[in-house]
Motif scaffolding. Structure first.
Motif, PDB file in Angstrom:
ATOM      1  N   PHE A 100      20.377 104.738  69.986  1.00 30.87           N
ATOM      2  CA  PHE A 100      21.811 104.530  69.823  1.00 30.87           C
ATOM      3  C   PHE A 100      22.500 105.719  69.172  1.00 30.87           C
ATOM      4  O   PHE A 100      21.939 106.395  68.301  1.00 30.87           O
ATOM      5  CB  PHE A 100      22.048 103.257  68.998  1.00 30.87           C
ATOM      6  N   GLU A 101      23.733 105.936  69.589  1.00 31.01           N
ATOM      7  CA  GLU A 101      24.571 107.009  69.040  1.00 31.01           C
ATOM      8  C   GLU A 101      24.685 106.864  67.530  1.00 31.01           C
ATOM      9  O   GLU A 101      24.834 105.764  67.011  1.00 31.01           O
ATOM     10  CB  GLU A 101      25.962 106.943  69.690  1.00 31.01           C
ATOM     11  N   GLY A 102      24.565 107.990  66.816  1.00 31.33           N
ATOM     12  CA  GLY A 102      24.644 107.982  65.366  1.00 31.33           C
ATOM     13  C   GLY A 102      23.306 107.817  64.690  1.00 31.33           C
ATOM     14  O   GLY A 102      23.218 107.879  63.463  1.00 31.33           O
ATOM     15  N   ALA A 103      22.251 107.608  65.464  1.00 31.29           N
ATOM     16  CA  ALA A 103      20.927 107.369  64.890  1.00 31.29           C
ATOM     17  C   ALA A 103      20.334 108.648  64.312  1.00 31.29           C
ATOM     18  O   ALA A 103      20.712 109.760  64.679  1.00 31.29           O
ATOM     19  CB  ALA A 103      19.988 106.806  65.947  1.00 31.29           C
ATOM     20  N   PHE A 104      19.387 108.459  63.417  1.00 25.43           N
ATOM     21  CA  PHE A 104      18.567 109.557  62.895  1.00 25.43           C
ATOM     22  C   PHE A 104      17.164 109.010  62.697  1.00 25.43           C
ATOM     23  O   PHE A 104      16.964 108.031  61.978  1.00 25.43           O
ATOM     24  CB  PHE A 104      19.116 110.081  61.563  1.00 25.43           C
ATOM     25  N   TRP A 126      27.342 103.363  70.404  1.00 24.12           N
ATOM     26  CA  TRP A 126      27.276 102.353  69.337  1.00 24.12           C
ATOM     27  C   TRP A 126      28.174 101.171  69.694  1.00 24.12           C
ATOM     28  O   TRP A 126      29.361 101.322  69.982  1.00 24.12           O
ATOM     29  CB  TRP A 126      27.722 102.980  68.026  1.00 24.12           C
ATOM     30  N   GLY A 127      27.597  99.985  69.703  1.00 22.55           N
ATOM     31  CA  GLY A 127      28.392  98.770  69.907  1.00 22.55           C
ATOM     32  C   GLY A 127      28.802  98.488  71.338  1.00 22.55           C
ATOM     33  O   GLY A 127      29.555  97.538  71.578  1.00 22.55           O
ATOM     34  N   ARG A 174      26.256 102.447  58.655  1.00 22.39           N
ATOM     35  CA  ARG A 174      26.779 101.464  59.606  1.00 22.39           C
ATOM     36  C   ARG A 174      25.746 100.353  59.805  1.00 22.39           C
ATOM     37  O   ARG A 174      24.729 100.555  60.468  1.00 22.39           O
ATOM     38  CB  ARG A 174      27.101 102.125  60.953  1.00 22.39           C
ATOM     39  N   PRO A 175      25.987  99.175  59.223  1.00 18.08           N
ATOM     40  CA  PRO A 175      25.071  98.053  59.449  1.00 18.08           C
ATOM     41  C   PRO A 175      25.241  97.490  60.860  1.00 18.08           C
ATOM     42  O   PRO A 175      26.355  97.398  61.382  1.00 18.08           O
ATOM     43  CB  PRO A 175      25.506  97.018  58.406  1.00 18.08           C
ATOM     44  N   VAL A 176      24.125  97.118  61.465  1.00 16.96           N
ATOM     45  CA  VAL A 176      24.176  96.387  62.725  1.00 16.96           C
ATOM     46  C   VAL A 176      24.428  94.917  62.391  1.00 16.96           C
ATOM     47  O   VAL A 176      23.685  94.335  61.592  1.00 16.96           O
ATOM     48  CB  VAL A 176      22.850  96.523  63.500  1.00 16.96           C
ATOM     49  N   PRO A 177      25.464  94.305  62.947  1.00 16.74           N
ATOM     50  CA  PRO A 177      25.735  92.888  62.642  1.00 16.74           C
ATOM     51  C   PRO A 177      24.527  92.016  62.948  1.00 16.74           C
ATOM     52  O   PRO A 177      23.769  92.276  63.895  1.00 16.74           O
ATOM     53  CB  PRO A 177      26.916  92.558  63.559  1.00 16.74           C
TER      54      PRO A 177
END
Length: 394
Positions: free
Chosen positions: A125-129, A161-162, A191-194
């Protein structure tokens, strides 16, 4: 002329010689309140006496033998992790990056042994590390991480993301073998995943037969007020990466997995010279003993509530500097209206250390045992930092 240390870090002009709890001290005696904890590593603060005792006791007995032999401290830590989590088995590494390498190998070997070797693709996912090794940067796929390091390892698809529609479309491809996600993104901007999305990912993986992999390198080990962040959603992965806080400052990582996911990794399929060494595992076992306690986790939740309430007040007092607070537990972020580096830099003058992240976020990752008085002091210093930044912006 190139310096003797390869210049891959943009270091702050600070050098610390001593740490105690949430405090760091320079050689000239200046004290800094550490709200970064070595990027969520020093889960129990600096020079924690229980960890020092565990380390020195083991150091006086045995440092290293390699994984050619049984390692009692490793077995003790593995048993504690299996007892407290979804996992049936563990493999110990020295870092989260090393854990990522095994995660990729395990996921692909699983499908090879299932007679479906074409299922090599891992959705991310976008934003991951996920680290800085060749596999990790290929998994993330951003130009910042990958430029100049090609050809990249193939078999990864990065999703927005999302974007649930993009996820469903990608998951329908026949070569998808796993989905990899951080329950709370760290480098990506806290950014928490809901919870409902984590549940949806578990259902999706069950529907298509894919492995669900959680990266809890930064958000695990009590950071969110549960031992692992995915526990809030009431779901479990098939494989999980752990590092950072598990060693309390000593280099240690692990891959946790179910028997079904890990049965493919037989003798000779993976190894590590230092992974799971007696020193690291003695410290890790003590960390687990402390952090996995429900009383300790209750304390984390109470402290996180106090810190978050104070941060919400800080945002309200400095609307010219901040947009809001995000995150969970003691993994919090201040969303800034300007560059987060400005706030981090201003913090040096006020004796407080924070960590920048993407999306204009400053991370606050204090030791999990930070005292209430230290939280109040942190909020006071952050208020002065915000005033500095606001004044400069004005």
């Amino acid at each position: 002329m190139i310096p003797s240390i390869l210049p891959t870090y943009n270091r702050a002009p600070l050098s610390f010689v001593k740490g105690e709890g949430v405090w760091l001290q320079t050689e000239d005696g200046r004290r800094y309140l550490d709200l970064g904890a070595g990027i969520a590593v020093n889960a129990l603060g600096h020079a924690n006496p229980d960890l020092v005792d565990a380390l020195t006791t083991q150091a006086n007995a045995l440092w290293h033998v390699s994984n050619l032999y049984q390692i009692p401290a490793q077995q003790k830590l593995a048993d504690a992790l299996v007892e407290r989590t979804f996992a049936d088995t563990c493999f110990f590494t020295n870092s989260g990056t090393e854990a990522m390498e095994l995660v990729v190998k395990m996921a692909r070997k699983y499908w090879h042994d299932q007679g479906q070797p074409e299922r090599t693709r891992i959705l991310t996912f976008e934003g991951a590390f996920h680290g800085r090794s060749s596999a990790a940067i290929a998994a993330v796929g951003t130009e910042k991480m990958t430029k100049g390091f090609g050809p990249l390892l193939s078999g990864f698809t990065q999703l927005p993301w999302g974007d649930h529609e993009a996820l469903r479309e990608a998951a329908a491809q026949a070569d998808v073998g796993a989905i990899l996600i951080e329950p709370v993104q760290g480098e990506g901007g806290i950014r928490p995943v809901p919870d409902q999305c984590l549940k949806g990912l578990r259902d999706l993986c069950d529907d298509i037969g894919a492995l669900l992999i959680f990266d809890e390198v930064q958000c695990g080990m009590g950071r969110t007020g549960k031992l692992f962040a995915h526990e809030w959603a009431g779901v479990t992965p098939d494989i999980m990466m752990v590092a950072k806080g598990i060693g309390g400052g000593f280099p240690l990582g692990a891959v946790l997995a179910t028997e079904a996911a890990a049965a493919c990794m037989v003798a000779g399929t993976h190894g590590s010279t230092y992974g799971g060494n007696p020193l690291a595992c003695a410290v890790g076992a003590k960390v687990m003993e402390i952090v996995a306690s429900e009383d300790f986790l209750d304390g984390v939740r109470a402290r996180s509530g106090r810190l978050r309430q104070g941060l919400e007040g800080l945002v309200a007092s400095h609307p010219e500097v901040f947009e809001g607070v995000r995150g969970t537990g003691l993994m919090l972020g201040l969303k800034c209206k300007g560059a987060p580096a400005d706030l981090v830099q201003a913090g040096y003058a006020e004796g407080v250390l924070t960590v920048p992240a993407a999306d204009n976020v400053v991370r606050l990752l204090p030791p999990l045992n930070i005292a209430e008085a230290e939280i109040d002091e942190a909020l006071s210093r952050l208020d002065r930092v915000a005033a500095r930044v606001g004044s400069d912006a004005g």
